[in-house]
Motif scaffolding. Structure first.
Motif, PDB file in Angstrom:
ATOM      1  N   ALA A 220       4.930   5.277  10.517  1.00  0.00           N
ATOM      2  CA  ALA A 220       6.419   5.949  10.917  1.00  0.00           C
ATOM      3  C   ALA A 220       7.498   5.582   9.906  1.00  0.00           C
ATOM      4  O   ALA A 220       8.538   6.331  10.147  1.00  0.00           O
ATOM      5  N   GLY A 221       7.375   4.732   9.065  1.00  0.00           N
ATOM      6  CA  GLY A 221       8.287   4.541   7.895  1.00  0.00           C
ATOM      7  C   GLY A 221       9.395   3.415   8.434  1.00  0.00           C
ATOM      8  O   GLY A 221      10.222   2.905   7.711  1.00  0.00           O
ATOM      9  N   ARG A 222       9.228   2.774   9.581  1.00  0.00           N
ATOM     10  CA  ARG A 222      10.065   1.694  10.232  1.00  0.00           C
ATOM     11  C   ARG A 222       9.809   0.473   9.469  1.00  0.00           C
ATOM     12  O   ARG A 222      10.521  -0.639   9.529  1.00  0.00           O
ATOM     13  N   LEU A 223       8.613  -0.032   8.969  1.00  0.00           N
ATOM     14  CA  LEU A 223       8.195  -0.773   8.088  1.00  0.00           C
ATOM     15  C   LEU A 223       7.511  -0.529   6.985  1.00  0.00           C
ATOM     16  O   LEU A 223       6.714   0.576   6.912  1.00  0.00           O
ATOM     17  N   VAL A 224       7.540  -1.534   5.855  1.00  0.00           N
ATOM     18  CA  VAL A 224       6.867  -1.020   4.456  1.00  0.00           C
ATOM     19  C   VAL A 224       5.726  -1.988   4.628  1.00  0.00           C
ATOM     20  O   VAL A 224       5.996  -3.136   4.560  1.00  0.00           O
ATOM     21  N   GLY A 225       4.518  -1.403   4.247  1.00  0.00           N
ATOM     22  CA  GLY A 225       3.215  -2.410   4.218  1.00  0.00           C
ATOM     23  C   GLY A 225       3.261  -2.698   2.716  1.00  0.00           C
ATOM     24  O   GLY A 225       2.852  -2.021   1.808  1.00  0.00           O
ATOM     25  N   LEU A 226       3.482  -4.091   2.259  1.00  0.00           N
ATOM     26  CA  LEU A 226       3.586  -4.791   1.151  1.00  0.00           C
ATOM     27  C   LEU A 226       2.172  -5.060   0.703  1.00  0.00           C
ATOM     28  O   LEU A 226       1.817  -4.666  -0.529  1.00  0.00           O
ATOM     29  N   GLY A 227       1.219  -5.110   1.409  1.00  0.00           N
ATOM     30  CA  GLY A 227      -0.131  -5.608   1.016  1.00  0.00           C
ATOM     31  C   GLY A 227      -1.119  -6.147   2.170  1.00  0.00           C
ATOM     32  O   GLY A 227      -0.519  -6.533   3.250  1.00  0.00           O
ATOM     33  N   VAL A 228      -2.509  -5.855   1.645  1.00  0.00           N
ATOM     34  CA  VAL A 228      -3.530  -6.460   2.856  1.00  0.00           C
ATOM     35  C   VAL A 228      -4.341  -7.442   2.207  1.00  0.00           C
ATOM     36  O   VAL A 228      -4.577  -7.422   1.152  1.00  0.00           O
ATOM     37  N   PRO A 229      -3.986  -8.579   2.752  1.00  0.00           N
ATOM     38  CA  PRO A 229      -4.788  -9.913   2.107  1.00  0.00           C
ATOM     39  C   PRO A 229      -6.411  -9.931   2.097  1.00  0.00           C
ATOM     40  O   PRO A 229      -6.812 -11.036   2.462  1.00  0.00           O
TER      41      PRO A 229
END
Length: 328
Positions: A220-229
């Motif tokens: 929804a664009g309310r948070l930004v996914g910086l990365g998946v570890p």
């Protein structure tokens, strides 16, 4: 041949034959009554639901009821101790969680169980992908941009919220801090949901959590996914790069769940359980339910699961020691 030697060999042969016969009988008769899976956490979370998906399907396959028994408390230690002290007969199983089995031994000064001594692994149910998310106001769209930003802002400290102290998200953040040297400050919450709420509101710039908890807000664009570890991108958020793609080679952290039984449980029982669980995990409806939980099903052998447990115990011992994390 001396009579004594003959009798010794005959006795040994009879003992081996009786052992094999007993193992066969155990395998044929098991299970003869209901099986209980102890979940050392409250109902409703990803860990609890991962067990319920399996229980629903195994009841039909085993011909006996498989029930979930929630025994929360002390970061999972209470329910885990209960299984450690149960009869090794295959009727009391543990829903093992990496936080309890391979992290707690290093953060608690004394535990009422020993992961390697008191349990026998059956199979890993699956891996729950984690994700590092940020508030959209943070001027970074992926992990490499965030690391560059943090290094430029040498005097700045970046708080990150998690579901609590010593959980896998917390240690993933500590590992990132140790590897990069950036100033990350851990903010523990009483659950991943509350951390996400504060992240969306902008009260904290970062949250380390399960993909299942964050995915709707990233979409929804309310948070930004910086990365998946993890070793690969999450199927739920395929546009979010892995940490390795942002330059953190070999950074592979997921939160696993699995089934363990008390030590000395007969091998035929363990093999029966592993075979049935692996078959359940291959079922399309189970895979779909696990996908909704952000879990990738596994169903490996007891030996493979045991090898990971030993490796994770050694790995997290170093991270916990360097971060000086302690719980009472």
């Amino acid at each position: 041949m001396p009579f004594q030697l003959f009798m010794l060999r005959r006795t040994a042969a009879v003992t081996i034959a009786l052992g094999l016969l007993a193992a066969g009988v155990v395998a044929q008769e098991y299970p003869a009554r209901a099986i209980r899976i102890i979940v050392p956490f409250s109902p409703g979370g990803v860990t609890d639901n991962s067990a319920r998906v399996i229980a629903d399907s195994r009841t039909a396959r085993l011909g006996q009821q498989v029930v979930i028994d929630n025994r929360p408390g002390a970061s999972g230690n209470i329910g885990t101790q209960l299984v450690a002290q149960s009869a090794p007969d295959g009727y009391t199983l543990l829903l093992g969680f990496d936080g309890t089995m391979v992290i707690n031994p290093h953060v608690f000064p004394k535990l009422p169980f020993d992961t390697l001594r008191d349990f026998a692994p059956v199979t890993k149910l699956g891996d729950a992908a984690l994700i590092l998310v940020s508030h959209p106001s943070l001027p970074a769209k992926n992990l490499s941009q965030f690391i560059a930003l943090a290094r430029r802002m040498k005097s700045a400290t970046f708080p990150y919220g998690t579901s609590g102290t010593s959980g896998t998200p917390h240690l993933a953040g500590e590992l990132l801090r140790q590897r990069t040297g950036i100033a990350l400050e851990h903010i523990p919450y009483k659950g991943g949901g509350q951390a996400i709420i504060d992240g969306i509101a902008g009260h904290i710039p970062l949250v380390f959590t399960a993909v299942a908890t964050a995915q709707q807000y990233v979409k929804a664009g309310r948070l930004v996914g910086l990365g998946v570890p993890g070793a690969k991108r999450s199927a739920a958020l395929p546009d979010v790069p892995t940490f390795a793609e942002s330059g953190q080679t070999g950074f592979d952290v997921t939160s696993w769940v699995g089934i363990l039984v008390p030590a000395k449980t007969p091998r035929p029982v363990i093999e029966r359980l592993q075979g049935e669980i692996a078959a359940v995990l291959r079922a399309e409806q189970v895979s779909a339910r696990y996908a909704a939980l952000g879990i990738e099903p596994v169903g490996n052998t007891p030996e493979q699961f045991g090898e990971q447990i030993r490796a994770d115990l050694a790995r997290w011992e170093k991270v916990v020691g360097a971060a000086n994390i302690r719980l009472e």
